[in-house]
Design an enzyme around this catalytic site. Structure first.
Site, PDB file in Angstrom:
ATOM      1  N   TYR A 145       8.884  27.296-130.193  1.00  0.00           N
ATOM      2  CA  TYR A 145       8.269  26.080-130.748  1.00  0.00           C
ATOM      3  C   TYR A 145       8.775  25.777-132.161  1.00  0.00           C
ATOM      4  O   TYR A 145       8.592  24.683-132.671  1.00  0.00           O
ATOM      5  CB  TYR A 145       6.744  26.186-130.775  1.00  0.00           C
ATOM      6  CG  TYR A 145       6.104  26.220-129.397  1.00  0.00           C
ATOM      7  CD1 TYR A 145       6.799  25.803-128.271  1.00  0.00           C
ATOM      8  CD2 TYR A 145       4.810  26.669-129.221  1.00  0.00           C
ATOM      9  CE1 TYR A 145       6.229  25.841-127.007  1.00  0.00           C
ATOM     10  CE2 TYR A 145       4.217  26.703-127.958  1.00  0.00           C
ATOM     11  CZ  TYR A 145       4.939  26.291-126.866  1.00  0.00           C
ATOM     12  OH  TYR A 145       4.358  26.331-125.621  1.00  0.00           O
ATOM     13  N   LYS A 196       9.859  38.650-121.412  1.00  0.00           N
ATOM     14  CA  LYS A 196      10.775  38.575-120.275  1.00  0.00           C
ATOM     15  C   LYS A 196      12.018  39.356-120.661  1.00  0.00           C
ATOM     16  O   LYS A 196      13.117  38.787-120.816  1.00  0.00           O
ATOM     17  CB  LYS A 196      11.095  37.115-119.956  1.00  0.00           C
ATOM     18  CG  LYS A 196       9.954  36.349-119.322  1.00  0.00           C
ATOM     19  CD  LYS A 196       9.744  36.665-117.850  1.00  0.00           C
ATOM     20  CE  LYS A 196      10.832  36.049-116.990  1.00  0.00           C
ATOM     21  NZ  LYS A 196      10.699  36.487-115.574  1.00  0.00           N
ATOM     22  N   ASP A 229       5.712  36.781-116.268  1.00  0.00           N
ATOM     23  CA  ASP A 229       5.376  36.128-114.994  1.00  0.00           C
ATOM     24  C   ASP A 229       4.459  37.023-114.162  1.00  0.00           C
ATOM     25  O   ASP A 229       3.516  36.549-113.518  1.00  0.00           O
ATOM     26  CB  ASP A 229       6.627  35.713-114.207  1.00  0.00           C
ATOM     27  CG  ASP A 229       7.676  36.808-114.118  1.00  0.00           C
ATOM     28  OD1 ASP A 229       7.578  37.799-114.882  1.00  0.00           O
ATOM     29  OD2 ASP A 229       8.599  36.693-113.296  1.00  0.00           O
ATOM     30  N   ASP A 253       0.808  30.691-125.071  1.00  0.00           N
ATOM     31  CA  ASP A 253       0.237  29.365-124.856  1.00  0.00           C
ATOM     32  C   ASP A 253      -0.255  29.247-123.411  1.00  0.00           C
ATOM     33  O   ASP A 253      -1.385  28.837-123.129  1.00  0.00           O
ATOM     34  CB  ASP A 253       1.341  28.328-125.144  1.00  0.00           C
ATOM     35  CG  ASP A 253       0.788  26.932-125.329  1.00  0.00           C
ATOM     36  OD1 ASP A 253      -0.429  26.758-125.199  1.00  0.00           O
ATOM     37  OD2 ASP A 253       1.586  26.021-125.607  1.00  0.00           O
ATOM     38  N   ASP A 257      -4.294  29.864-121.803  1.00  0.00           N
ATOM     39  CA  ASP A 257      -4.966  28.764-121.088  1.00  0.00           C
ATOM     40  C   ASP A 257      -5.396  29.213-119.697  1.00  0.00           C
ATOM     41  O   ASP A 257      -6.485  28.896-119.224  1.00  0.00           O
ATOM     42  CB  ASP A 257      -4.011  27.570-120.940  1.00  0.00           C
ATOM     43  CG  ASP A 257      -4.269  26.526-122.013  1.00  0.00           C
ATOM     44  OD1 ASP A 257      -4.785  26.911-123.076  1.00  0.00           O
ATOM     45  OD2 ASP A 257      -3.945  25.350-121.781  1.00  0.00           O
TER      46      ASP A 257
END
Ligand code: NAD
Length: 368
Positions: A145, A196, A229, A253, A257
């Protein structure tokens, strides 16, 4: 009566339901000041759309400097359709990004707790989520970001290319991992670090640095590494396996959520964004509910103030070293839920609903 503490708290109610839910926190602060001899000094100012309307900017320099000087910033929520079409740099949400970035709030803590009284509000089976208590620590000021180069540029074949860059330095990883290990020590002593590392070099560095920090300073804490994942899948399959999850800005993020929805309602979940501790052991911090300004219910007395009140409980614990008061406030919320009090968002069909103000008053009456 002897006054023992004097701490600056800046309230930034913002837009939509922000002022309604912050008002309930203000009542809690005033109650603590009077009944528990705490001497919180409250200041209040504009941020977001209301600041834009008055000053043409989502956060004035004056408010920004007030935030710099406050030990605790309590934010309601910002934004709403009224400001959807204004210039990007003036949008209400820019105030939040500026505060997080300039105050260097690099660790975002988002607990996902499923109150047993509200287990039916989750979309998952009760046995999967009942009693759930996870803490997600998301890195907040680095990663994709913020990385450079970024942008959209034309390329030779007439197409355009969108570019974002994912970078992390060792120190950025280590400081957020420390927050996770320290939290785990006060909880169930387990950290799951997600990245990852199978396909990203920055993920490989993340894994190596977290492991090295663990081996040097936190051997007593159980550490697992998990691909992000897989973590996303495990959060739905068996979320109670987790205690503290630490991860980067992008994965955090999404995972936070996802975890929030395990618990059923946005109106219940608090968050904290923490900076580094200075020499005196003090840190900058901002506390806010995870929900937005809920324009659809603003001004109707329907907002659930629990997320904001629990955010203040986090402030009591992490910034103000008032663990007992934090615990009492959390217990008061549980007691009110045990009594069956429900705002509209968590009420069962046909059952009595209480207003924002009634919920706040009931929580304070339990503190007594
Ligand atoms: P939202 O969280 O405001 O609302 C989503 C849904 O949840 C709505 O139906 C709303 O009524 C309900 N809800 C949210 N909080 C509630 C509460 N405390 N009690 C009862 N019901 C509640 O998300 P949105 O509708 O996507 O966004 C609305 C505005 O808020 C947008 O302008 C968005 O940019 C902004 N926003 C701000 C923040 C923030 O300030 N941190 C975060 C998210 C969204």
């Amino acid at each position: 009566m002897i006054k023992v503490k004097k701490r600056k708290i800046l309230l930034l109610p913002g837009d939509g339901i922000g002022p309604e839910v912050i008002n309930e926190v203000k009542k809690v602060i005033k109650w603590l000041n009077t009944k528990r001899s705490l001497d919180f000094q409250i200041d209040e100012d504009l941020v977001g759309g209301v600041s834009y309307d008055k000053y043409g900017t989502p956060i004035t320099d004056e408010v920004f400097y007030k935030a710099l000087e406050s030990e605790v910033v309590m934010l309601g929520a910002v934004g709403g359709p009224k400001w959807d079409n204004i210039e990007f740099s003036k949008k209400p949400e820019r105030a939040l990004l500026k505060l997080r970035k300039e105050l260097k709030l690099f660790a975002n803590l988002r607990p996902a707790i499923c109150f047993k009284q509200l287990v039916d509000a989750s979309t998952l089976k009760p046995e999967i989520v009942s009693g759930l208590d996870i803490m997600i620590v998301r890195e907040l000021t680095g990663g994709i970001y913020f990385g450079e180069p970024r942008g959209i540029k034309p390329i030779d074949n007439g197409e355009r290319k969108g570019i974002n860059t994912h970078t992390y330095t060792s120190s950025e990883i280590i400081r957020v991992a420390k927050v996770a290990f320290e939290l785990a020590k006060k909880r169930k002593n387990k950290v799951t670090s997600c990245e990852k590392s199978n396909v990203m070099e920055a993920g490989q560095l993340w894994k190596e640095e977290v492991q090295a920090l663990h081996d040097e300073e936190y051997k007593e804490v159980e550490l697992n590494h998990m691909l992000a994942d897989n973590c996303s899948m495990q959060l739905l399959r068996n979320p109670k396996q987790f205690d503290v999850i630490v991860t980067d800005n992008l994965f955090g993020d999404m995972l936070s959520d996802q975890a929030s929805m395990l618990t059923g309602s946005l109106g219940l979940l608090p968050s904290a964004s923490l900076g580094a501790k200075n020499k005196d052991g003090k840190m900058r911090a901002m506390y806010e509910p995870i929900h937005g300004s809920a324009p659809d219910i603003a001004g109707k007395g329907l907002a659930n103030p629990i997320a904001t009140i629990l955010s203040f409980a986090m402030a009591l614990r992490y910034s103000l070293d008032l663990d007992k008061d934090a615990g009492d406030l959390e217990k008061a919320v549980e007691d009110v839920l045990n009594d069956g009090l429900r705002t509209k968002d968590i009420a069962e069909k046909g059952k009595k609903e209480v207003s924002t103000k009634e919920m706040g008053d009931a929580i304070i009456s339990k503190l007594k």
